[in-house]
Design an enzyme around this catalytic site. Structure first.
Site, PDB file in Angstrom:
ATOM      1  N   GLN A   1      -2.575 -12.162   8.029  1.00 13.80           N
ATOM      2  CA  GLN A   1      -2.865 -11.863   6.617  1.00 13.80           C
ATOM      3  C   GLN A   1      -2.314 -12.967   5.711  1.00 13.80           C
ATOM      4  O   GLN A   1      -2.946 -13.376   4.743  1.00 13.80           O
ATOM      5  CB  GLN A   1      -2.265 -10.507   6.250  1.00 13.80           C
ATOM      6  CG  GLN A   1      -2.340 -10.179   4.768  1.00 13.80           C
ATOM      7  CD  GLN A   1      -1.975  -8.743   4.481  1.00 13.80           C
ATOM      8  OE1 GLN A   1      -2.822  -7.879   4.534  1.00 13.80           O
ATOM      9  NE2 GLN A   1      -0.727  -8.469   4.154  1.00 13.80           N
TER      10      GLN A   1
ATOM     11  N   MET B   1       0.854  -1.193   0.000  1.00 11.02           N
ATOM     12  CA  MET B   1       0.000   0.000   0.000  1.00 11.02           C
ATOM     13  C   MET B   1       0.894   1.249   0.000  1.00 11.02           C
ATOM     14  O   MET B   1       0.459   2.328   0.407  1.00 11.02           O
ATOM     15  CB  MET B   1      -0.929  -0.016   1.212  1.00 11.02           C
ATOM     16  CG  MET B   1      -1.889  -1.213   1.165  1.00 11.02           C
ATOM     17  SD  MET B   1      -3.447  -0.927   1.994  1.00 11.02           S
ATOM     18  CE  MET B   1      -2.886  -0.758   3.670  1.00 11.02           C
ATOM     19  N   GLY B   2       2.133   1.092  -0.434  1.00  9.37           N
ATOM     20  CA  GLY B   2       3.032   2.241  -0.524  1.00  9.37           C
ATOM     21  C   GLY B   2       3.608   2.635   0.824  1.00  9.37           C
ATOM     22  O   GLY B   2       3.606   1.841   1.766  1.00  9.37           O
TER      23      GLY B   2
ATOM     24  N   HIS C   1       9.171   1.101   3.170  1.00  2.76           N
ATOM     25  CA  HIS C   1      10.313   1.168   4.085  1.00  2.76           C
ATOM     26  C   HIS C   1      11.186  -0.053   3.848  1.00  2.76           C
ATOM     27  O   HIS C   1      10.908  -0.853   2.933  1.00  2.76           O
ATOM     28  CB  HIS C   1       9.825   1.248   5.537  1.00  2.76           C
ATOM     29  CG  HIS C   1       8.776   0.225   5.862  1.00  2.76           C
ATOM     30  ND1 HIS C   1       9.038  -1.127   5.879  1.00  2.76           N
ATOM     31  CD2 HIS C   1       7.446   0.342   6.137  1.00  2.76           C
ATOM     32  CE1 HIS C   1       7.942  -1.794   6.188  1.00  2.76           C
ATOM     33  NE2 HIS C   1       6.951  -0.930   6.340  1.00  2.76           N
TER      34      HIS C   1
ATOM     35  N   SER D   1       4.615   1.169   7.911  1.00  3.94           N
ATOM     36  CA  SER D   1       4.309   2.481   7.317  1.00  3.94           C
ATOM     37  C   SER D   1       3.666   3.383   8.369  1.00  3.94           C
ATOM     38  O   SER D   1       3.805   4.598   8.325  1.00  3.94           O
ATOM     39  CB  SER D   1       3.357   2.316   6.136  1.00  3.94           C
ATOM     40  OG  SER D   1       3.904   1.402   5.231  1.00  3.94           O
TER      41      SER D   1
ATOM     42  N   GLN E   1     -10.310  -2.518   2.423  1.00  2.00           N
ATOM     43  CA  GLN E   1      -9.825  -3.231   3.614  1.00  2.00           C
ATOM     44  C   GLN E   1      -9.769  -2.345   4.858  1.00  2.00           C
ATOM     45  O   GLN E   1      -9.332  -2.771   5.911  1.00  2.00           O
ATOM     46  CB  GLN E   1      -8.467  -3.877   3.343  1.00  2.00           C
ATOM     47  CG  GLN E   1      -7.298  -2.915   3.208  1.00  2.00           C
ATOM     48  CD  GLN E   1      -6.037  -3.637   2.779  1.00  2.00           C
ATOM     49  OE1 GLN E   1      -5.898  -4.003   1.623  1.00  2.00           O
ATOM     50  NE2 GLN E   1      -5.112  -3.842   3.705  1.00  2.00           N
TER      51      GLN E   1
ATOM     52  N   GLU F   1       5.949 -11.081   7.317  1.00  2.00           N
ATOM     53  CA  GLU F   1       5.385 -11.833   8.440  1.00  2.00           C
ATOM     54  C   GLU F   1       4.873 -10.948   9.571  1.00  2.00           C
ATOM     55  O   GLU F   1       4.298 -11.447  10.525  1.00  2.00           O
ATOM     56  CB  GLU F   1       6.422 -12.821   8.988  1.00  2.00           C
ATOM     57  CG  GLU F   1       6.568 -14.042   8.105  1.00  2.00           C
ATOM     58  CD  GLU F   1       7.452 -15.115   8.705  1.00  2.00           C
ATOM     59  OE1 GLU F   1       8.370 -14.767   9.481  1.00  2.00           O
ATOM     60  OE2 GLU F   1       7.234 -16.293   8.383  1.00  2.00           O
TER      61      GLU F   1
ATOM     62  N   HIS G   1       9.518  -3.459   3.249  1.00  2.00           N
ATOM     63  CA  HIS G   1       9.088  -3.708   1.865  1.00  2.00           C
ATOM     64  C   HIS G   1      10.306  -3.972   0.982  1.00  2.00           C
ATOM     65  O   HIS G   1      10.272  -4.830   0.100  1.00  2.00           O
ATOM     66  CB  HIS G   1       8.361  -2.487   1.295  1.00  2.00           C
ATOM     67  CG  HIS G   1       7.096  -2.134   2.006  1.00  2.00           C
ATOM     68  ND1 HIS G   1       6.971  -1.014   2.794  1.00  2.00           N
ATOM     69  CD2 HIS G   1       5.899  -2.751   2.043  1.00  2.00           C
ATOM     70  CE1 HIS G   1       5.743  -0.958   3.274  1.00  2.00           C
ATOM     71  NE2 HIS G   1       5.073  -1.994   2.844  1.00  2.00           N
TER      72      HIS G   1
HETATM   73  O1  PAF Z   1      -0.140  -5.729   3.726  1.00  2.00           O
HETATM   74  C1  PAF Z   1      -0.538  -4.800   3.010  1.00  2.00           C
HETATM   75  O2  PAF Z   1       0.129  -3.792   2.819  1.00  2.00           O
HETATM   76  C2  PAF Z   1      -1.922  -4.915   2.361  1.00  2.00           C
HETATM   77  O3  PAF Z   1      -2.828  -5.554   3.190  1.00  2.00           O
HETATM   78  C3  PAF Z   1      -1.868  -5.588   0.970  1.00  2.00           C
HETATM   79  C4  PAF Z   1      -1.450  -7.025   1.078  1.00  2.00           C
HETATM   80  C5  PAF Z   1      -0.934  -4.830   0.069  1.00  2.00           C
HETATM   81  C6  PAF Z   1      -3.260  -5.567   0.342  1.00  2.00           C
HETATM   82  O4  PAF Z   1      -3.724  -4.260   0.181  1.00  2.00           O
END
Ligand code: PAF
Length: 315
Positions: free
Chosen positions: A183, A60-61, A64, A216, A91, A178, A67
């Site tokens: 998720q 979701m941008g 950091h 984030s 979400q 993780e 990611h």
């Molecule tokens: O973990 C996230 O950043 C979000 O839940 C994802 C997997 C990108 C889905 O929007």
């Protein structure tokens, strides 16, 4: 340097998870930033025809180093790496959370170029959801506990966007951190349910030197709050040693007690669960893999932080 050797050296450095020591200007490496499904599919068409391995890192941008570790791994393990940057409205169960979520596309692209990502897919909400997504995903009991119990609709939205991304990109494998332990379990269940041929590759939590799990949302903390937030990972880490001669319940109470006694922190939940079924355990011998998952409110805003720790890893 713009020679093919220069490009090869750069790719090799990236595959070895090392950045080139001196900048190598590689004009044949241009990361594409795409905003439409049509552009994305056109860009991936040739790669697919050539049988290239495609890795996807959904984000979701507000990227950091957590990611970055996912992207580095995908670049090392695939021919083409697609990173999606999309703040998925379906979400979020709290409109303020959606409004305040950091959006930093330019900085994200700058980082992704240095990591060797090939395609950034940054669509608009209208592009992803031309019509409201009415699909309902439900994977009890995995998605009904912990985050699922506190954030109604959250995992449904995650499944909506991740399934769309899997269908659009058709990746061979997809990378998830993780830190969002539950998720990963829900995405695995959804992928199996829809028979999507995507391998889910979980990647370890990346932490600051202080121990704070990268997120984030950390950008929303003041400096003082950030120092307070460090107590979360400290309590989890200390509890691993504590758990060796205490029961599950005592370990639970030790973590919750320590954090709730810290000014500026309030535990929403801490659950010690079977690492596969995500159901609470009573005794350490109840499961082969055991994880403690926590959500804590931190500071004045407050910022909702999540973290987890492994007490037992399956052999
Ligand atoms: O973990 C996230 O950043 C979000 O839940 C994802 C997997 C990108 C889905 O929007």
């Amino acid at each position: 340097m713009s020679t093919p050797e220069g490009c090869a050296a750069r790719q090799q450095a990236i595959r070895l998870n090392k950045q080139p020591v001196t900048p190598i200007y590689c004009f044949s490496y241009v990361m594409k930033v795409l905003h439409t499904v049509k552009e994305l599919q056109a860009a991936l068409h040739q790669a697919r025809q050539e049988g290239k391995h495609i890795g996807l890192v959904p984000t979701m941008g507000a990227l950091h180093q957590g990611h970055a570790s996912l992207v580095q791994r995908s670049v090392a393990e695939n021919d083409v790496t697609v990173v999606s940057v999309f703040v998925n409205p379906t979400q979020f169960n709290d409109p303020n959370d959606l409004k305040n979520y950091p959006r930093t596309l330019q900085a994200d692209c700058d980082l992704l170029t240095t990591l060797g990502a090939d395609i950034v897919f940054a669509p608009s909400v209208q592009e992803v959801y031309p019509e409201p997504d009415t699909r309902a995903f439900s994977y009890p009991p995995i998605d009904t506990v912990m985050e699922g119990a506190r954030r109604p609709g959250h995992f449904n939205g995650v499944c909506q966007i991740v399934s769309k991304l899997f269908m659009l990109v058709e990746p061979d494998c997809a990378y998830f951190g993780e830190k969002d332990y539950q998720q990963i379990a829900v995405v695995r269940a959804m992928t199996a349910d829809l028979h999507l041929p995507v391998e889910i590759r979980p990647c370890p939590i990346v932490r600051e030197e202080s121990g704070l799990a990268l997120s984030s949302r950390n950008t929303l903390l003041t400096e003082a709050e950030r120092r307070t937030a460090v107590c979360i990972s400290q309590a989890l880490k200390t509890s691993v040693a504590f758990a060796k001669d205490h029961s599950v319940q005592e370990t639970h109470d030790f973590v919750v007690g320590a954090l709730n006694a810290t000014q500026g922190l309030e535990v929403e939940y801490f659950e010690i669960v079977d690492g596969d079924s995500l159901q609470p355990i009573q005794a350490w011998s109840d499961a082969e893999s055991v994880v403690g998952c926590i959500t804590v409110y931190c500071g004045a805003r407050p910022v909702r932080l999540i973290d987890n720790i492994k007490y037992k890893v399956a052999p």
